[in-house]
Design a protein around this motif. Structure first.
Motif, PDB file in Angstrom:
ATOM      1  N   PHE A 216      31.622  37.901  35.223  1.00 19.80           N
ATOM      2  CA  PHE A 216      31.328  38.796  36.411  1.00 19.80           C
ATOM      3  C   PHE A 216      32.549  39.689  36.793  1.00 19.80           C
ATOM      4  O   PHE A 216      32.221  40.829  36.661  1.00 19.80           O
ATOM      5  CB  PHE A 216      31.200  38.020  37.766  1.00 19.80           C
ATOM      6  CG  PHE A 216      29.813  37.349  37.518  1.00 19.80           C
ATOM      7  CD1 PHE A 216      28.502  38.153  37.318  1.00 19.80           C
ATOM      8  CD2 PHE A 216      29.553  35.851  38.124  1.00 19.80           C
ATOM      9  CE1 PHE A 216      27.404  37.231  37.299  1.00 19.80           C
ATOM     10  CE2 PHE A 216      28.214  35.226  38.328  1.00 19.80           C
ATOM     11  CZ  PHE A 216      27.276  35.851  37.801  1.00 19.80           C
ATOM     12  N   PHE A 217      33.809  39.265  36.776  1.00 16.12           N
ATOM     13  CA  PHE A 217      34.739  39.952  37.144  1.00 16.12           C
ATOM     14  C   PHE A 217      35.247  41.110  35.819  1.00 16.12           C
ATOM     15  O   PHE A 217      35.499  42.285  36.133  1.00 16.12           O
ATOM     16  CB  PHE A 217      36.035  39.286  37.071  1.00 16.12           C
ATOM     17  CG  PHE A 217      36.647  38.779  38.609  1.00 16.12           C
ATOM     18  CD1 PHE A 217      37.155  39.993  39.234  1.00 16.12           C
ATOM     19  CD2 PHE A 217      36.562  37.719  39.030  1.00 16.12           C
ATOM     20  CE1 PHE A 217      37.331  39.588  40.534  1.00 16.12           C
ATOM     21  CE2 PHE A 217      36.682  37.333  40.365  1.00 16.12           C
ATOM     22  CZ  PHE A 217      37.417  38.187  41.166  1.00 16.12           C
ATOM     23  N   LYS A 218      34.862  40.570  34.747  1.00 14.10           N
ATOM     24  CA  LYS A 218      35.097  41.622  33.476  1.00 14.10           C
ATOM     25  C   LYS A 218      33.826  42.703  33.393  1.00 14.10           C
ATOM     26  O   LYS A 218      34.238  43.850  32.996  1.00 14.10           O
ATOM     27  CB  LYS A 218      35.142  40.829  32.262  1.00 14.10           C
ATOM     28  CG  LYS A 218      36.238  39.998  31.870  1.00 14.10           C
ATOM     29  CD  LYS A 218      36.315  39.142  30.608  1.00 14.10           C
ATOM     30  CE  LYS A 218      37.712  38.454  30.277  1.00 14.10           C
ATOM     31  NZ  LYS A 218      37.580  37.783  29.247  1.00 14.10           N
ATOM     32  N   SER A 219      32.933  42.260  34.086  1.00 13.78           N
ATOM     33  CA  SER A 219      31.662  43.063  34.197  1.00 13.78           C
ATOM     34  C   SER A 219      32.014  44.273  35.056  1.00 13.78           C
ATOM     35  O   SER A 219      31.904  45.580  34.727  1.00 13.78           O
ATOM     36  CB  SER A 219      30.474  42.349  34.339  1.00 13.78           C
ATOM     37  OG  SER A 219      29.245  43.308  34.464  1.00 13.78           O
ATOM     38  N   ASP A 220      32.253  43.913  36.180  1.00 12.36           N
ATOM     39  CA  ASP A 220      32.150  45.003  37.494  1.00 12.36           C
ATOM     40  C   ASP A 220      33.134  44.275  38.459  1.00 12.36           C
ATOM     41  O   ASP A 220      32.957  44.916  39.588  1.00 12.36           O
ATOM     42  CB  ASP A 220      30.813  45.452  37.764  1.00 12.36           C
ATOM     43  CG  ASP A 220      30.194  44.198  38.561  1.00 12.36           C
ATOM     44  OD1 ASP A 220      30.700  42.782  38.596  1.00 12.36           O
ATOM     45  OD2 ASP A 220      29.178  44.260  39.087  1.00 12.36           O
ATOM     46  N   GLY A 221      33.953  43.702  38.403  1.00 14.79           N
ATOM     47  CA  GLY A 221      35.027  43.283  39.372  1.00 14.79           C
ATOM     48  C   GLY A 221      36.207  44.025  39.576  1.00 14.79           C
ATOM     49  O   GLY A 221      37.163  43.571  40.301  1.00 14.79           O
ATOM     50  N   ASN A 222      36.529  44.959  38.558  1.00 15.09           N
ATOM     51  CA  ASN A 222      37.571  45.950  38.836  1.00 15.09           C
ATOM     52  C   ASN A 222      38.959  44.978  38.857  1.00 15.09           C
ATOM     53  O   ASN A 222      39.753  45.241  39.654  1.00 15.09           O
ATOM     54  CB  ASN A 222      37.321  46.830  40.187  1.00 15.09           C
ATOM     55  CG  ASN A 222      38.398  47.661  40.146  1.00 15.09           C
ATOM     56  OD1 ASN A 222      38.884  48.079  38.879  1.00 15.09           O
ATOM     57  ND2 ASN A 222      38.686  48.774  40.973  1.00 15.09           N
ATOM     58  N   LEU A 223      39.078  44.219  37.751  1.00 12.93           N
ATOM     59  CA  LEU A 223      40.287  43.374  37.661  1.00 12.93           C
ATOM     60  C   LEU A 223      41.642  44.043  37.658  1.00 12.93           C
ATOM     61  O   LEU A 223      42.415  43.430  37.982  1.00 12.93           O
ATOM     62  CB  LEU A 223      40.266  42.577  36.339  1.00 12.93           C
ATOM     63  CG  LEU A 223      39.367  41.465  36.238  1.00 12.93           C
ATOM     64  CD1 LEU A 223      39.083  40.757  34.816  1.00 12.93           C
ATOM     65  CD2 LEU A 223      39.694  40.369  37.160  1.00 12.93           C
ATOM     66  N   GLU A 224      41.712  45.288  37.154  1.00 12.02           N
ATOM     67  CA  GLU A 224      42.993  45.856  37.120  1.00 12.02           C
ATOM     68  C   GLU A 224      43.391  46.352  38.428  1.00 12.02           C
ATOM     69  O   GLU A 224      44.457  46.810  38.700  1.00 12.02           O
ATOM     70  CB  GLU A 224      42.903  47.361  36.363  1.00 12.02           C
ATOM     71  CG  GLU A 224      42.040  48.197  36.897  1.00 12.02           C
ATOM     72  CD  GLU A 224      40.534  48.051  36.317  1.00 12.02           C
ATOM     73  OE1 GLU A 224      39.809  48.936  36.642  1.00 12.02           O
ATOM     74  OE2 GLU A 224      40.194  47.104  35.822  1.00 12.02           O
ATOM     75  N   ASP A 225      42.590  46.276  39.492  1.00 11.34           N
ATOM     76  CA  ASP A 225      42.981  46.467  40.744  1.00 11.34           C
ATOM     77  C   ASP A 225      43.422  45.342  41.600  1.00 11.34           C
ATOM     78  O   ASP A 225      43.855  45.562  42.854  1.00 11.34           O
ATOM     79  CB  ASP A 225      41.594  46.986  41.669  1.00 11.34           C
ATOM     80  CG  ASP A 225      42.024  47.775  42.979  1.00 11.34           C
ATOM     81  OD1 ASP A 225      43.156  48.307  43.154  1.00 11.34           O
ATOM     82  OD2 ASP A 225      41.062  47.654  43.805  1.00 11.34           O
ATOM     83  N   ILE A 226      43.678  44.164  41.154  1.00 10.24           N
ATOM     84  CA  ILE A 226      44.309  42.933  41.521  1.00 10.24           C
ATOM     85  C   ILE A 226      45.458  42.659  40.846  1.00 10.24           C
ATOM     86  O   ILE A 226      45.572  42.631  39.701  1.00 10.24           O
ATOM     87  CB  ILE A 226      43.112  42.112  41.555  1.00 10.24           C
ATOM     88  CG1 ILE A 226      41.933  42.253  42.290  1.00 10.24           C
ATOM     89  CG2 ILE A 226      43.631  40.658  42.358  1.00 10.24           C
ATOM     90  CD1 ILE A 226      40.711  41.299  42.071  1.00 10.24           C
ATOM     91  N   PRO A 227      46.640  42.507  41.481  1.00  9.55           N
ATOM     92  CA  PRO A 227      47.803  41.945  40.661  1.00  9.55           C
ATOM     93  C   PRO A 227      47.668  41.018  40.032  1.00  9.55           C
ATOM     94  O   PRO A 227      46.943  39.767  40.381  1.00  9.55           O
ATOM     95  CB  PRO A 227      48.804  41.705  41.810  1.00  9.55           C
ATOM     96  CG  PRO A 227      48.429  42.466  43.069  1.00  9.55           C
ATOM     97  CD  PRO A 227      47.027  42.671  43.132  1.00  9.55           C
ATOM     98  N   THR A 228      48.016  40.670  38.768  1.00 11.25           N
ATOM     99  CA  THR A 228      48.047  39.858  37.806  1.00 11.25           C
ATOM    100  C   THR A 228      48.709  38.319  38.470  1.00 11.25           C
ATOM    101  O   THR A 228      47.863  37.337  38.351  1.00 11.25           O
ATOM    102  CB  THR A 228      48.675  39.860  36.602  1.00 11.25           C
ATOM    103  OG1 THR A 228      48.454  41.167  36.005  1.00 11.25           O
ATOM    104  CG2 THR A 228      48.565  38.745  35.818  1.00 11.25           C
TER     105      THR A 228
END
Length: 447
Positions: free
Chosen positions: A128-140
């Protein structure tokens, strides 16, 4: 020390967890298909249950607003929210999972995530995150607090953080240089100790530093004291969350423990007990405290003013900067029949729009870079200290399914070596043994 109520709660929780383990399946069996987000058309007319721990008035109002907005904008999906008091929440949630009737969506505190994930109770959200969760907007580093065995299991909403609060007037009276307000220029612990010695006046009941909010329960220990271990270059558990051997007994960790104990027993700049609100009442020159205390001091001690009477600096460092991250976040049950619809709600609440609306009401620190950038006060002193620390130096507390047992054991080490003045090597060895036994017991249950 753990009080009787906490111990009883832990026993009940672990009993429910044992039942849960008996009916669990491997978490990798419920991976989200890549096309999962496109299946919402098949989810029309569904009702989803959402359990959360009941928070303060602002948090409750924010969730009510977000649920109402989602229901209005998504007429085919109905979210039924059930806020549950914090004291009962974990037990009720684990019991519902063990009985096979969990809510579709739930809030879980970050340190508890691994135990739920190990038991197969949570839906992996990686797809889900990879699809539309905008992962790059959250610190690793933030995502690491919600990741177990290479899968993301929870969607984060907010962070809290801690920093060094210091009495500005006391520093000036003693001629001590004021700490930097730059989040990336902390004092060293040796500098803090030097200042604390000059600021301590035990004859007047004034102490230099409360390094980690005294001695509370194991949860508080994990949040306030683990950073000290990390700052000295030590660790609490290995990266797999299976043992503390080689980490809790490392020279760096033992150095941190010795430094902490010496503040009380050798240097005598810290006290085991303080009067109520010692910092704003002038009995404590420095204290490690949370971002939430800013509003407490402003409302309850209006004459104790930020910038005049006290200021805030980043957490001290030993060889590196570090602060604990991870907070209450949203998860989806592995048994939910409508995971795609559940994700739509979770993604709305924890995404840009939902997160922005939530923190506007609660004044919490948002997880997402994009939201933090848009809130002016989070980019200015003093809030920027908490934000930057989390984004650049945040670390997850050990990701392990035996977090309660591990945390209790480490909490006891801090108590024993400081209050009981026990030999560090002996105390640490006992803790490692208890942690290893807890992990072995869990593995035996799974098999």
């Amino acid at each position: 020390m753990i009080n009787k109520v906490h111990r009883l709660r832990l026993i009940i929780s672990l009993a429910a967890f044992s039942l849960l383990m008996g009916c669990s399946s491997n978490h990798n069996q419920s991976k989200v298909p890549a096309e999962g987000a496109d299946k919402l058309a098949t989810e029309d007319g569904v009702t989803l249950t959402f359990w959360r721990n009941s928070g303060n008035d602002a948090e409750n109002a924010a969730y009510e607003k977000l649920v109402a907005q989602f229901n209005m904008n998504n007429p085919t999906i109905t979210i039924e929210m059930n806020p549950i008091p914090y004291s009962d929440y974990d037990t009720k949630l684990r019991t519902s999972i063990a009985s096979g009737n969990p809510p579709d969506i739930m809030t879980i505190d970050a340190p508890s995530m691994a135990s739920y994930a190990e038991a197969g109770a949570l839906k992996p959200l990686t797809g889900f995150f990879k699809s539309d969760g905008n992962l790059e907007d959250i610190p690793t580093a933030t995502l690491s607090a919600y990741t177990y065995k290479n899968d993301i299991f929870m969607a984060p909403l907010t962070e809290s953080s801690i920093a060094l609060f210091y009495n500005k007037k006391m520093f000036e009276t003693k001629g001590i240089p004021l700490p930097s307000k730059n989040p990336e220029e902390p004092l060293t612990w040796e500098q803090v100790l030097d200042a604390a010695k000059k600021l301590t006046d035990s004859s007047k009941g004034i102490y230099g530093i409360d390094p980690a909010q005294g001695f509370q329960n194991a949860g508080a220990t994990a949040y306030f004291k683990y950073p000290i271990i990390w700052q000295f270059g030590g660790e609490v558990m290995n990266a797999d969350g299976t043992t503390s051997k080689g980490e809790l007994d490392s020279p760096a960790t033992k150095k941190a423990l010795q430094f902490y104990a010496d503040l009380y027993n050798k240097d005598k700049v810290s006290a085991l007990e303080y009067p109520p609100d010692p910092f704003p009442n002038g009995k404590l020159a420095m204290t490690v405290d949370g971002s939430w205390s800013l509003s407490h001091y402003a409302s309850d001690f209006p004459d104790f003013k930020l910038g005049e009477d006290y200021d805030i600096a980043p957490l001290p460092k030993g060889t590196r900067q570090a602060v604990a991250n991870g907070s209450w976040s949203l998860a989806i049950s592995s048994k939910s029949k409508h995971a795609e619809a559940a994700w739509k709600f979770v993604n709305f609440v924890t995404g840009y729009e939902g997160q922005k609306a939530y923190v506007a009401m609660t004044k919490d620190i948002p997880v997402r870079y994009s939201v933090a950038k848009e809130i002016a006060e989070l980019n200015d002193y003093p809030k920027n200290i908490f934000v930057v620390q989390n984004q650049k130096f945040g670390r997850s507390r050990p990701i392990t399914p035996i977090f309660p047992q591990m945390s209790d054991a480490v909490n006891k080490v801090f108590e024993e070596v400081t209050i009981g003045k026990r030999d560090i090597d002996t105390s640490v060895a006992d803790a490692i043994k208890k942690i290893d036994e807890a992990y072995a017991g869990l593995q035996a249950q799974i098999k």
